[in-house]
Write an enzyme that holds these catalytic residues in place. Structure first.
Site, PDB file in Angstrom:
ATOM      1  N   ASN A   1       0.845  -1.193   0.000  1.00  0.00           N
ATOM      2  CA  ASN A   1       0.000   0.000   0.000  1.00  0.00           C
ATOM      3  C   ASN A   1       0.885   1.248   0.000  1.00  0.00           C
ATOM      4  O   ASN A   1       2.109   1.141   0.013  1.00  0.00           O
ATOM      5  CB  ASN A   1      -0.965  -0.020   1.192  1.00  0.00           C
ATOM      6  CG  ASN A   1      -0.226  -0.105   2.504  1.00  0.00           C
ATOM      7  OD1 ASN A   1       0.479   0.815   2.888  1.00  0.00           O
ATOM      8  ND2 ASN A   1      -0.363  -1.233   3.198  1.00  0.00           N
ATOM      9  N   ARG A   2       0.265   2.401  -0.009  1.00  0.00           N
ATOM     10  CA  ARG A   2       1.003   3.647  -0.248  1.00  0.00           C
ATOM     11  C   ARG A   2       1.468   4.334   1.032  1.00  0.00           C
ATOM     12  O   ARG A   2       1.912   5.481   0.985  1.00  0.00           O
ATOM     13  CB  ARG A   2       0.128   4.596  -1.074  1.00  0.00           C
ATOM     14  CG  ARG A   2      -0.195   3.984  -2.423  1.00  0.00           C
ATOM     15  CD  ARG A   2      -1.167   4.830  -3.201  1.00  0.00           C
ATOM     16  NE  ARG A   2      -0.593   6.131  -3.542  1.00  0.00           N
ATOM     17  CZ  ARG A   2      -1.257   7.082  -4.167  1.00  0.00           C
ATOM     18  NH1 ARG A   2      -2.503   6.881  -4.507  1.00  0.00           N
ATOM     19  NH2 ARG A   2      -0.680   8.222  -4.447  1.00  0.00           N
TER      20      ARG A   2
END
Ligand code: CTP
Length: 424
Positions: free
Chosen positions: A219-220
């Site tokens: 994820n970011r």
């Protein structure tokens, strides 16, 4: 040097009183923004510009934005003995910009203007934010002065690197006003030592769930908010254990770091830490909700491209650690919620539901629409507690860190005083 905030000297907002010294340099205009940040945060600020600073920024600007008349001249207001009254009445002095000349005078204890006189009467913490050309910053005289001021206990911030006045570029820029403000907040909270002798566990960054040796589901998350929380907790005197997944930045010096990769590894590390009975846990990590049902030991080949990626759920770490303790007892557990709505009511409803489902003491709700928050310096969040109180926090991630840590410290104090009463 030991610095204490004296309760008798707290301003009308109960926040530390600040003297903002401004020296005569082109960066003086940025002190106006710092003044804004301080007054908006509720601090009572007395601006003390040098006479040269007033060549760059006018007295009415400082007076209008601080809401106070400005004294810049040593010879004004003799009856008030301004330099003594201001110096002993301040909880913190910040000088931004601090010129090479001012630092040289401060090093030698010269008292040639009002600001340098105040510095000699003050007993509070002093933060200097230098701004000058690179050659001046690197000159042996300035290096020696900075070292001497630091040895004396003054906090001398490192200047930024970038374009300077004129065509040159290099180290010597005044740090951004927000950065100076954050350094001051850290100083205020360090003095209160609100988490002294507490052990706080913080998770940060994003997990990575392997599919094959090359690919993973991630994820970011940049880890910035978790690191900011760790910095704030350290500044408040806590022992900090930081359990990290993937991060784009380094963890702060001073925290004990446990590196993990997958949600399973992070779960194992955190449940292990729960055995040591920490005082508080903050789950800022972005933990994957699903992982590949099968991990391939060999790289999945292009020829397998029609293979479906089958997923299975991961353990919800926050729910699991909350279940291991009775709500309202130690450790106090604070979660984060990533939601995609720009409507405050929706964020409160989603955050409250998540808080109840997980069983935490509080939850920090972020609006992650557009993904802009990931990796950014600033943020805007809502802190929701079990009694449904909602507190907005905005500013830098470090500022959010300080506010969350401050609330955690209050909740811990409440729990301790309750258990003392029960024993009686
Ligand atoms: N969390 C966790 N373990 C998971 C997923 C999330 O501990 N497997 C924690 C996060 O660290 C955060 C909180 O739960 O503190 C909320 O995470 P968030 O991603 O906002 O919500 P989810 O629980 O994943 O729910 P949803 O994705 O449906 O919003």
């Amino acid at each position: 040097m030991v610095w204490l905030l004296q309760a008798s000297r707290l301003s009308r907002t109960n926040l530390p009183r600040v003297i903002l010294g401004v020296c005569g340099g082109i960066a003086a205009y940025k002190s106006v923004e710092l003044l804004r940040l301080l007054t908006r945060a509720g601090h009572e600020v007395s601006v003390v510009p040098t006479l040269n600073a007033l060549r760059f920024v006018g007295q009415p600007t400082f007076e209008a934005l601080s809401g106070k008349s400005i004294k810049a001249n040593l010879w004004d207001g003799g009856a008030d003995v301004t330099h003594v009254a201001e110096g002993i009445g301040a909880d913190l002095i910040v000088i931004a910009p601090a010129t090479a000349d001012f630092m040289a005078r401060a090093t030698h204890g010269l008292a040639s203007d009002l600001l340098s006189n105040i510095l000699l009467t003050a007993t509070c913490p002093v933060v200097l934010a230098p701004a000058m050309h690179t050659q001046m910053w690197e000159h042996p005289a300035t290096r020696a002065n900075v070292e001497s001021l630091r040895n004396r206990g003054y906090i001398v911030l490192e200047p930024d690197t970038g374009p300077l006045t004129g065509t040159d570029s290099g180290k010597g820029r005044l740090p951004a006003p927000q950065e100076i403000f954050d350094a001051l907040q850290a100083q205020f909270h360090a003095n209160t030592g609100a988490l002294a002798a507490r052990h706080i566990v913080i998770s940060a960054g994003g997990t990575q769930e392997d599919w094959d040796p090359v690919r993973y589901i991630g994820n970011r998350s940049s880890g910035k908010q978790g690191v900011a929380l760790a910095r704030a907790a350290l500044a408040a005197g806590a022992r900090v254990t930081l359990v990290v997944g993937h991060m784009d930045i380094d963890p702060p010096a001073g925290a004990e770091v446990i590196q993990t990769k997958s949600s399973a590894e992070m779960h194992k590390a955190l449940t292990g830490l729960m055995d040591g009975q920490p005082d508080g846990v903050i789950m800022a990590a972005a933990v994957a909700d699903f992982r590949p049902a099968q991990q391939s030991a060999a790289k999945i080949k292009k020829a397998d491209r029609y293979q479906n990626l089958e997923l299975e759920p991961t353990i919800d770490i926050l729910t699991d650690i909350c279940r291991q303790r009775v709500l309202g007892t130690k450790p106090i557990i604070i979660g984060f919620a990533a939601e995609t709505s720009g409507i405050r009511e929706d964020l409160i409803a989603l955050g409250s539901a998540k808080l109840a489902a997980k069983g935490a003491d509080a939850i920090v709700v972020n609006n992650v629409s557009n993904g802009e928050i990931f990796g950014s310096e600033n943020t805007e969040v809502l802190l929701i507690e079990v009694d449904q109180t909602v507190a907005p926090i905005l500013g830098s991630k470090l500022n959010v860190g300080h506010a969350v840590v401050h609330r955690l410290a209050q909740l811990l104090d409440q729990v301790d005083s309750m258990s003392r009463k029960i024993k009686i």
